[in-house]
Design a protein around this motif. Structure first.
Motif, short mmCIF file in Angstrom:
data_model
loop_
_atom_site.label_atom_id
_atom_site.label_comp_id
_atom_site.label_asym_id
_atom_site.label_seq_id
_atom_site.Cartn_x
_atom_site.Cartn_y
_atom_site.Cartn_z
N ASP A 219 -21.04 -16.58 -12.74
CA ASP A 219 -19.71 -16.56 -12.41
C ASP A 219 -18.77 -15.28 -12.56
O ASP A 219 -18.79 -14.67 -13.73
CB ASP A 219 -19.03 -17.76 -13.12
CG ASP A 219 -19.57 -19.15 -12.87
OD1 ASP A 219 -20.01 -19.63 -11.75
OD2 ASP A 219 -20.00 -19.72 -14.01
N HIS A 220 -18.06 -14.92 -11.61
CA HIS A 220 -17.24 -13.51 -11.35
C HIS A 220 -18.48 -12.68 -10.96
O HIS A 220 -18.84 -12.29 -9.86
CB HIS A 220 -16.70 -13.26 -12.74
CG HIS A 220 -15.37 -14.17 -12.96
ND1 HIS A 220 -14.47 -14.07 -12.14
CD2 HIS A 220 -15.01 -14.82 -13.92
CE1 HIS A 220 -13.50 -15.22 -12.68
NE2 HIS A 220 -13.84 -15.49 -13.88
N GLY A 221 -18.86 -11.69 -12.00
CA GLY A 221 -19.89 -10.62 -11.66
C GLY A 221 -19.20 -9.53 -10.82
O GLY A 221 -20.19 -8.60 -10.35
N VAL A 222 -17.93 -9.30 -10.89
CA VAL A 222 -17.50 -8.20 -10.04
C VAL A 222 -17.71 -7.01 -10.61
O VAL A 222 -17.49 -5.93 -9.65
CB VAL A 222 -15.98 -8.53 -9.72
CG1 VAL A 222 -15.69 -9.94 -9.00
CG2 VAL A 222 -15.09 -8.55 -10.98
N ARG A 223 -18.08 -6.85 -11.90
CA ARG A 223 -18.18 -5.30 -12.30
C ARG A 223 -19.82 -5.05 -12.11
O ARG A 223 -20.12 -3.76 -12.54
CB ARG A 223 -17.94 -5.45 -13.73
CG ARG A 223 -16.28 -5.56 -13.94
CD ARG A 223 -15.96 -5.04 -15.38
NE ARG A 223 -16.38 -3.91 -15.88
CZ ARG A 223 -16.08 -3.20 -17.20
NH1 ARG A 223 -15.75 -4.28 -18.09
NH2 ARG A 223 -16.67 -2.05 -17.46
N ALA A 224 -20.53 -5.70 -11.42
CA ALA A 224 -21.79 -5.50 -11.29
C ALA A 224 -22.01 -3.92 -10.40
O ALA A 224 -23.17 -3.45 -10.35
CB ALA A 224 -22.58 -6.75 -10.45
N VAL A 225 -21.03 -3.91 -9.60
CA VAL A 225 -21.09 -2.51 -8.76
C VAL A 225 -21.15 -1.43 -9.65
O VAL A 225 -21.46 -0.48 -9.04
CB VAL A 225 -19.95 -2.39 -7.67
CG1 VAL A 225 -19.92 -3.88 -6.90
CG2 VAL A 225 -18.60 -2.38 -8.57
N GLU A 226 -20.99 -1.20 -10.94
CA GLU A 226 -21.03 -0.30 -11.81
C GLU A 226 -22.44 0.21 -12.13
O GLU A 226 -22.50 1.22 -12.90
CB GLU A 226 -20.32 -0.54 -13.17
CG GLU A 226 -18.74 -0.83 -12.79
CD GLU A 226 -18.00 -1.19 -14.06
OE1 GLU A 226 -18.53 -0.88 -15.09
OE2 GLU A 226 -16.96 -1.71 -13.97
N ASP A 227 -23.41 -0.93 -11.85
CA ASP A 227 -24.66 -0.71 -12.34
C ASP A 227 -25.60 -0.86 -10.87
O ASP A 227 -25.93 -1.91 -10.44
CB ASP A 227 -25.11 -1.87 -13.07
CG ASP A 227 -26.57 -1.64 -13.71
OD1 ASP A 227 -27.54 -1.33 -12.97
OD2 ASP A 227 -26.82 -2.09 -14.92
N ALA A 228 -26.04 0.28 -10.21
CA ALA A 228 -26.91 0.34 -8.97
C ALA A 228 -28.14 -0.78 -9.14
O ALA A 228 -28.49 -1.44 -8.15
CB ALA A 228 -27.08 1.69 -8.52
N ALA A 229 -28.95 -0.69 -10.15
CA ALA A 229 -30.25 -1.39 -10.57
C ALA A 229 -29.76 -2.91 -10.52
O ALA A 229 -30.42 -3.56 -9.95
CB ALA A 229 -30.66 -0.96 -11.62
N LEU A 230 -28.54 -3.27 -10.97
CA LEU A 230 -28.32 -4.57 -11.01
C LEU A 230 -27.73 -5.23 -9.73
O LEU A 230 -28.21 -6.22 -9.42
CB LEU A 230 -27.02 -4.62 -12.08
CG LEU A 230 -26.41 -6.04 -12.10
CD1 LEU A 230 -27.34 -7.08 -12.71
CD2 LEU A 230 -25.16 -6.05 -13.15
N ILE A 231 -27.25 -4.32 -9.14
CA ILE A 231 -26.82 -4.78 -7.79
C ILE A 231 -27.98 -5.13 -6.98
O ILE A 231 -27.98 -6.02 -6.30
CB ILE A 231 -25.91 -3.63 -7.03
CG1 ILE A 231 -24.49 -3.50 -7.51
CG2 ILE A 231 -25.94 -4.07 -5.42
CD1 ILE A 231 -23.73 -4.73 -7.02
N GLN A 232 -29.03 -3.98 -6.82
CA GLN A 232 -30.30 -4.22 -6.00
C GLN A 232 -30.83 -5.68 -6.71
O GLN A 232 -31.54 -6.54 -6.00
CB GLN A 232 -31.05 -3.07 -6.46
CG GLN A 232 -32.51 -3.29 -5.68
CD GLN A 232 -33.38 -1.84 -5.70
OE1 GLN A 232 -32.89 -1.15 -6.37
NE2 GLN A 232 -34.37 -1.89 -4.87
N ARG A 233 -30.93 -5.97 -8.06
CA ARG A 233 -31.55 -7.13 -8.54
C ARG A 233 -30.86 -8.09 -7.94
O ARG A 233 -31.65 -9.18 -7.77
CB ARG A 233 -31.53 -6.94 -10.20
CG ARG A 233 -32.23 -8.35 -10.78
CD ARG A 233 -31.90 -8.11 -12.36
NE ARG A 233 -32.67 -9.35 -12.74
CZ ARG A 233 -32.48 -9.61 -14.18
NH1 ARG A 233 -31.87 -8.80 -14.98
NH2 ARG A 233 -33.25 -10.79 -14.65
N LEU A 234 -29.45 -8.33 -8.13
CA LEU A 234 -28.83 -9.60 -7.66
C LEU A 234 -29.30 -10.00 -6.21
O LEU A 234 -29.20 -10.98 -5.78
CB LEU A 234 -27.19 -9.32 -7.62
CG LEU A 234 -26.79 -9.27 -9.22
CD1 LEU A 234 -25.22 -8.81 -9.01
CD2 LEU A 234 -26.98 -10.52 -9.92
#
Length: 336
Positions: A219-234
């Protein structure tokens, strides 16, 4: 049909909605009068004037004060029906609705009173408009884990009437890892689990929600863009984010809609969805969020189709129901 008209008209799901956050000032005053409560605001206008938030906590302080008018089964029925009526007008065909029992049981309101009232409101909407709903019990993360475990114990006799578990309230200082035992027990019920993460909290909270709580959606998750590996995982794992654009701006996560990270999330292939969060407090319901986002980014029909499809695919309903809804969405797309 232009892109905005399509976005408003197409069938969609709302996956991030706090039912207590849909309490409009007019209904709050009506319930206060019905229940003989001395409300701390002189008028509807005075209450609306208080909706000027500097951060999440300033909102939560008002949110809990207003929730005090909810006392009876009829109050919760009226609250649910009022939200679903608005959602129906925005062509929301399915809503997965958060409720916070601890907000009410702490005031002496029985758990079953809350649940029964919400269920009755949902049943009325289903009978009148064919709307589909799910109820997700959320735990308040600013409280100790033991209190949340006690809430889960209280919910267990009604487990067959609950469709999932979530984690909400203030992120700051309350990482998902604080609730490892709680979510282990929640997962043992076989119901899906979700958690607020990466709104005010850092991307590390999203990692914790995935790795420790083992959530099915963020829920939310909008700061995920600060972590490139996290974005790829999502993107790779098709983990949905239930994004709430107007809420993010009203709570100063972004100073204006044009700064929102939704475009980056979609460009990276993340299964983002649009939702209204606490619409009575944050400037509007699903349609209002769609209009604000379109004004900022001027997306085409294909992007709005993706967002609507994401919402249906990320819902916690059987695959055959998703297939039927996506067929409705495809039919709407063919007319655009």
């Amino acid at each position: 049909m232009n892109a905005l008209d399509f976005a408003l008209a197409c069938p969609k799901a709302e996956l991030h909605l706090h039912i207590e956050g849909s309490l409009e000032p007019e209904l709050a005053f009506a319930l206060a009068q019905r229940n003989g409560i001395d409300f701390p605001f002189a008028s509807v206008e005075a209450l609306r004037a208080a909706y000027n938030f500097s951060d999440l906590q300033s909102f939560l302080d008002l949110y809990y004060a207003c929730a005090d008018v909810l006392r009876t089964e009829e109050d919760f029925h009226d609250l649910m029906l009022a939200y679903l009526r608005r959602a129906k007008a925005d062509n929301v065909i399915h809503a997965e609705i958060f409720f916070d029992p601890q907000t009410h049981t702490a005031r002496g309101i029985p758990f079953e009173t809350v649940l029964r009232g919400l269920e009755r409101g949902a049943a009325t909407a289903q009978a009148q408009w064919g709307m589909s709903t799910r109820l997700i019990l959320c735990f308040l993360r600013h409280l100790p884990e033991d209190e949340c475990l006690a809430c889960l114990d209280e919910a267990m006799p009604f487990i067959h009437r609950i469709h999932g578990f979530g984690l909400d309230s203030s992120e700051k200082g309350h990482p998902p890892s604080k609730f490892a035992r709680l979510f282990e027990r929640c997962r043992a019920t076989g119901l899906p689990v979700v958690a607020h993460a990466g709104e005010e909290g850092p991307p590390a909270y999203i990692h914790e929600a995935l790795d420790i709580l083992k959530v099915d959606r963020i829920d939310h998750g909008v700061r995920a863009v600060e972590d490139a590996a996290l974005i790829q995982r999502l993107a790779t794992q098709h983990i949905a984010l239930t994004v709430c654009p107007l809420s993010n701006v009203r709570l100063c996560i972004f100073q204006k809609m044009e700064q929102h990270t939704l475009p980056q999330l979609l460009a990276a292939g993340v299964r983002a969805t649009i939702n209204s969060d606490d619409p009575a407090y944050f400037g509007g319901y699903m349609g209002d969020n769609i209009r604000a986002v379109q004004a900022a980014f001027n997306w085409n029909v294909d992007t709005w189709y993706t967002l609507a499809r994401n919402s249906l695919e990320a819902s916690f309903v059987p695959a055959e129901q998703k297939t039927a809804w996506i067929a409705q969405l495809d039919a709407c797309r063919a007319q655009a």
